[in-house]
Scaffold this motif. Structure first.
Motif, PDB file in Angstrom:
ATOM      1  N   ARG A   1      -6.679   9.151  -5.716  1.00 25.90           N
ATOM      2  CA  ARG A   1      -6.268   9.436  -6.771  1.00 25.90           C
ATOM      3  C   ARG A   1      -6.203  10.483  -7.557  1.00 25.90           C
ATOM      4  NH1 ARG A   1      -2.519   5.841  -5.048  1.00 25.90           N
ATOM      5  NH2 ARG A   1      -2.586   4.422  -4.420  1.00 25.90           N
TER       6      ARG A   1
ATOM      7  N   GLY B   1       1.074  -1.498  -0.009  1.00 26.39           N
ATOM      8  CA  GLY B   1      -0.145  -0.404   0.236  1.00 26.39           C
ATOM      9  C   GLY B   1       0.967   1.253  -0.343  1.00 26.39           C
ATOM     10  N   THR B   2       0.343   2.642  -0.121  1.00 24.02           N
ATOM     11  CA  THR B   2       1.060   3.221   0.050  1.00 24.02           C
ATOM     12  C   THR B   2       1.314   3.813   1.100  1.00 24.02           C
ATOM     13  OG1 THR B   2      -0.743   5.012   0.038  1.00 24.02           O
ATOM     14  CG2 THR B   2      -0.361   4.952  -2.021  1.00 24.02           C
ATOM     15  N   ALA B   3       2.497   4.741   1.798  1.00 25.75           N
ATOM     16  CA  ALA B   3       2.122   4.988   3.364  1.00 25.75           C
ATOM     17  C   ALA B   3       3.430   6.204   3.265  1.00 25.75           C
ATOM     18  CB  ALA B   3       3.639   4.169   3.389  1.00 25.75           C
ATOM     19  N   GLY B   4       1.848   7.034   3.858  1.00 29.28           N
ATOM     20  CA  GLY B   4       2.646   8.475   4.560  1.00 29.28           C
ATOM     21  C   GLY B   4       3.268   8.462   5.822  1.00 29.28           C
ATOM     22  N   LYS B   5       4.201   9.702   6.137  1.00 28.78           N
ATOM     23  CA  LYS B   5       4.851   9.223   7.421  1.00 28.78           C
ATOM     24  C   LYS B   5       3.926   8.718   8.334  1.00 28.78           C
ATOM     25  CE  LYS B   5       4.643  12.293  10.893  1.00 28.78           C
ATOM     26  NZ  LYS B   5       5.268  13.648  11.857  1.00 28.78           N
TER      27      LYS B   5
ATOM     28  N   PRO C   1      10.514   0.211   9.638  1.00 32.84           N
ATOM     29  CA  PRO C   1       9.900   1.049   8.437  1.00 32.84           C
ATOM     30  C   PRO C   1      11.657   1.581   7.970  1.00 32.84           C
ATOM     31  CG  PRO C   1       8.427  -0.075   9.414  1.00 32.84           C
ATOM     32  CD  PRO C   1       9.558   0.195  10.334  1.00 32.84           C
TER      33      PRO C   1
ATOM     34  N   ASP D   1      -3.060  10.712  -1.161  1.00 31.13           N
ATOM     35  CA  ASP D   1      -2.942   9.164  -1.120  1.00 31.13           C
ATOM     36  C   ASP D   1      -3.377   8.744   0.884  1.00 31.13           C
ATOM     37  OD1 ASP D   1      -1.542   8.525  -3.514  1.00 31.13           O
ATOM     38  OD2 ASP D   1       0.427   9.007  -2.748  1.00 31.13           O
TER      39      ASP D   1
ATOM     40  N   GLY E   1       7.750  10.149   3.152  1.00 30.57           N
ATOM     41  CA  GLY E   1       6.615  10.368   3.448  1.00 30.57           C
ATOM     42  C   GLY E   1       6.804  11.955   4.654  1.00 30.57           C
ATOM     43  N   TYR E   2       7.361  12.486   5.229  1.00 29.62           N
ATOM     44  CA  TYR E   2       7.989  14.170   5.815  1.00 29.62           C
ATOM     45  C   TYR E   2       7.388  14.828   4.862  1.00 29.62           C
ATOM     46  CZ  TYR E   2      10.187  10.792   9.575  1.00 29.62           C
ATOM     47  OH  TYR E   2      10.016  10.073  10.225  1.00 29.62           O
TER      48      TYR E   2
ATOM     49  N   ARG F   1      -0.200  13.259  -1.562  1.00 26.40           N
ATOM     50  CA  ARG F   1       0.189  13.201   0.097  1.00 26.40           C
ATOM     51  C   ARG F   1      -0.994  13.159   0.455  1.00 26.40           C
ATOM     52  NH1 ARG F   1       3.363  15.691   3.874  1.00 26.40           N
ATOM     53  NH2 ARG F   1       2.731  13.968   5.635  1.00 26.40           N
TER      54      ARG F   1
ATOM     55  N   ARG G   1       8.312   3.397  -0.972  1.00 23.47           N
ATOM     56  CA  ARG G   1       6.825   4.420   0.185  1.00 23.47           C
ATOM     57  C   ARG G   1       6.470   2.767   0.778  1.00 23.47           C
ATOM     58  NH1 ARG G   1       3.353   8.911  -1.300  1.00 23.47           N
ATOM     59  NH2 ARG G   1       3.192   8.908   0.578  1.00 23.47           N
ATOM     60  N   ALA G   2       6.177   1.476  -0.468  1.00 25.81           N
ATOM     61  CA  ALA G   2       5.101   0.611  -0.260  1.00 25.81           C
ATOM     62  C   ALA G   2       6.732  -1.180   1.248  1.00 25.81           C
ATOM     63  CB  ALA G   2       4.496   0.026  -0.910  1.00 25.81           C
ATOM     64  N   ALA G   3       7.416  -0.718   0.754  1.00 20.68           N
ATOM     65  CA  ALA G   3       8.462  -1.412   0.499  1.00 20.68           C
ATOM     66  C   ALA G   3       8.347  -2.264   2.438  1.00 20.68           C
ATOM     67  CB  ALA G   3       9.641  -1.773   0.323  1.00 20.68           C
ATOM     68  N   GLN G   4       8.890  -3.598   2.529  1.00 21.01           N
ATOM     69  CA  GLN G   4       8.271  -3.423   4.041  1.00 21.01           C
ATOM     70  C   GLN G   4       9.501  -4.599   3.984  1.00 21.01           C
ATOM     71  OE1 GLN G   4       6.512  -3.174   6.123  1.00 21.01           O
ATOM     72  NE2 GLN G   4       5.126  -1.565   6.104  1.00 21.01           N
ATOM     73  N   PRO G   5      10.139  -4.907   5.589  1.00 23.15           N
ATOM     74  CA  PRO G   5      11.250  -5.370   5.833  1.00 23.15           C
ATOM     75  C   PRO G   5      10.914  -6.754   5.736  1.00 23.15           C
ATOM     76  CG  PRO G   5      11.039  -4.573   7.534  1.00 23.15           C
ATOM     77  CD  PRO G   5      10.280  -3.103   6.276  1.00 23.15           C
TER      78      PRO G   5
ATOM     79  N   GLU H   1       1.463   6.723   7.572  1.00 23.74           N
ATOM     80  CA  GLU H   1       1.837   5.088   7.476  1.00 23.74           C
ATOM     81  C   GLU H   1       2.446   4.180   7.782  1.00 23.74           C
ATOM     82  OE1 GLU H   1      -2.110   6.160   4.673  1.00 23.74           O
ATOM     83  OE2 GLU H   1      -0.297   7.147   4.696  1.00 23.74           O
TER      84      GLU H   1
END
Lengths: 231, 393
Positions: free
Chosen positions: B23, A2-6, A44, B18, A165-166, B15, B50-54, A8
């Motif tokens: 959109r 998904g998208t992620a702001g600060k 993250p 989102d 996302g800052y 931002r 922005r969506a990358a997760q470890p 999220e």
């Protein structure tokens, strides 16, 4: 994905009943619970920053590990009283570890075996579509290569602003700069990035794989890309 | 508007879109702006990051490494007691007066050494008196409390002292749980509570039958009732390791809690098959591996739990296995039976207790078979311990 702001970008919501400053205070005494809370909150953030700087998932995990080990080793000295101050301190460690990584890499011969596809974070998302994976890898490799061509300041601003996302004011606080300077840096960084991405080359290994999967027409296109002059 | 500011506004709008699940509005805003469109596009190409997760396994392994690193650093850290301000003033005064006192070169040094030692001990005592659970000086603080209670004249007075301290530590347990302050803050407070309650019960047993004893027994019963309520409420916010200790305390108070008497591991190609035996397992219980929930429970009855663990996630034999009930109670065992066929050469059949030996010293040591082997607490006369080893260690 998904998208992620600060907000999220954080894997765990901060428990509202726990003042951040008191958790940092506990962490300074090496309290396990406090350290775990901070780790889960910022993993993250650090991981995305490092991945954006290095581009390889496995190397990014190594540098992320070094960053958090550095956090535990030096947390007794941290003076941050709020989340942004702590993020500035921790991302400073991450920047230092990334620089160390590149120094180490420069001191030894290139280890990337020719023909090996680059690691990137998109493969999992498109694992069912081999051509999609190739396209994503190519695109990802280009983005990482383009980021590498920015100046350190430009790269940091772009990553903090567009990946972590800052907001502009927050980036200004994180880097101890004026918001106007951040906006100017951001403009120059994205202008340069757009230029680099428009003329960026193709990873030869990816082009070969694409040609293999895509047939003669795609192979010819890949060849044309390979033959194109690079800057 | 300057292009830098317009670009910043468009990125901020993107931002916000989102965040609100909308959109494209920012892109539409930029549609008529040929100069900024490529810049926005290059920013959008960073979006996969922005969506990358470890990786989950990497994240768990790193957290375990950090906790181990913190423990290592805490052990290595010297206990430093800052000198109290008054002590610093006195020390300064002493140094200033030294030339007047001393006739020989040696005498001032000797006087200073004695004074520093006295000040140091005094400061240490003052610091210990204020040390709370989790502090390096907490043990000294507890020693000081015990000395104060034990100088009381008779058993009834000592029992009252212990009950008072138990109430104090009960409050500390509640506070540590509410603030989610885990080990060592919570565990120190819980141990102090249990010690004081046990000491109170022991002293009350020495009090002759009569009104005083009846009153003390009523106080103890009230304390235990409050202890039960507080510990049950504390289970939710604390970590699994503290839940195990809390469950043990609840069991000692007579609450129905799970107990694990043994565990067996067998290996298939992809999985470890885990079987736990004991009592008090509730429907919906989870398997605990090395103190953390893991694996998939396949069947649960009151005295038996079976589960599967992926071997690619747990390559080594765990050092402890346990059960976590839905009410937060938890119990673990290190008594893990490992079939000979999957044991590395030289590994004992059972990883618990039998793997270690302990020789208590003449001063009275105790030996407790524990995690992955024996642990020993040598007495004052000096004892030796040879812990056993499990494949997972």
């Amino acid at each position: 994905l998904g998208t992620a702001g600060k907000g999220e970008a954080l894997s765990e919501q901060w428990p509202t009943e726990m003042p951040f400053a008191s958790v940092v205070e506990r962490a300074r005494t090496l309290d396990h619970t406090a350290l775990s809370l901070l780790y889960r909150r910022y993993l993250p953030v650090v991981y995305r920053y490092v991945l954006g700087r290095i581009g390889d998932v496995h190397l990014a995990e190594d540098v992320t590990s070094e960053t958090f080990i550095g956090m535990v080793d030096t947390i007794e000295r941290v003076r941050a009283g709020d989340e942004l101050g702590f993020a500035a301190w921790l991302l400073g460690i991450a920047r230092h570890k990334v620089a160390e990584h590149y120094r180490r890499q420069a001191a030894r011969p290139l280890m990337q075996p020719p023909g090996e596809p680059w690691d990137e974070p998109l493969a999992q998302a498109e694992a069912g579509d081999p051509l999609g994976v190739v396209t994503a890898r190519e695109s990802w490799a280009e983005v990482v290569a383009a980021l590498q061509r920015l100046t350190e300041e430009q790269r940091t601003v772009v990553l903090y602003r567009c990946v972590l996302g800052y907001g502009t004011e927050e980036v200004a606080r994180l880097l101890d700069r004026q918001p106007g300077a951040i906006r100017a840096l951001q403009f120059r960084a994205l202008t340069a990035l757009a230029r680099f991405l428009a003329v960026g080359g193709t990873n030869p290994a990816v082009a070969a794989l694409r040609a293999e999967l895509g047939g003669p027409a795609r192979a010819a296109r890949a060849q044309r890309n390979d033959d194109a002059p690079r800057r | 508007m300057h292009p830098e500011d317009r670009l910043d506004a468009l990125l901020t709008a993107r931002r916000r879109d989102d965040g609100e699940g909308r959109r494209g509005s920012a892109a539409l805003d930029a549609a008529g702006d040929d100069a900024l469109a490529p810049l926005l596009e290059s920013a959008y190409r960073l979006e996969p990051l922005r969506a990358a997760q470890p990786d989950r396994r990497f994240a768990q392994a790193l957290e375990a490494r950090l906790v181990a690193r913190a423990t290592e650093r805490r052990r290595a850290r010297p206990v430093t007691v800052p000198l109290a301000r008054t002590a610093q003033r006195e020390l300064l005064g002493l140094r200033l007066r030294l030339p007047v006192i001393g006739r020989s070169a040696l005498r001032p040094a000797l006087v200073a050494a004695v004074a520093v030692l006295a000040l140091g001990l005094g400061t240490l005592t003052v610091a210990a008196a204020a040390a709370g659970p989790g502090s390096p000086l907490f043990g000294l603080h507890r020693l000081e409390q015990n000395v104060q209670v034990n100088v009381a004249g008779d058993s009834a007075a000592r029992a009252r002292g212990h009950l008072q301290l138990a109430r104090q530590w009960l409050g500390a347990v509640q506070s540590a749980a509410t603030q989610r302050l885990g080990d060592p803050t919570y565990s120190d407070a819980l141990q102090a509570l249990r010690d004081e309650a046990a000491a109170a019960a022991s002293e009350i047993a020495q009090v002759p039958p009569g009104a005083a004893r009846t009153s003390l027994e009523a106080d103890l019963a009230a304390l235990q009732a409050d202890e039960m309520t507080t510990l049950q409420a504390a289970l939710a916010p604390i970590g699994w390791q503290d839940r195990v200790a809390t469950t043990d305390a609840l069991g000692a108070l007579g609450a129905a809690v799970p107990r694990v008497s043994g565990a067996t591991l067998t290996a298939s190609y992809y999985h470890w098959q885990v079987t736990l035996t004991g009592s008090g397992f509730a429907p919906g219980a989870v398997l605990l591996v090395n103190g953390r929930p893991a694996g998939t429970v396949t069947a649960t009855s009151a005295g038996r739990l079976t589960a599967e663990l992926r071997r690619d996630e747990h390559e080594q034999v765990p050092t402890s296995l346990g059960v976590g009930n839905p009410d937060g109670t938890a119990a673990v065992t290190s008594n893990i039976q490992v079939p000979r066929s999957i044991r590395p050469e030289g590994t004992p059949e059972s990883c618990g207790g039998s793997g270690g030996t302990a020789t208590p010293g003449t001063g009275g040591g105790t030996a407790t078979p524990g995690t992955g082997g024996g642990t020993a607490t040598p007495g004052t006369g000096g004892g030796t311990a040879t812990p056993g080893r499990c494949p997972g260690e």
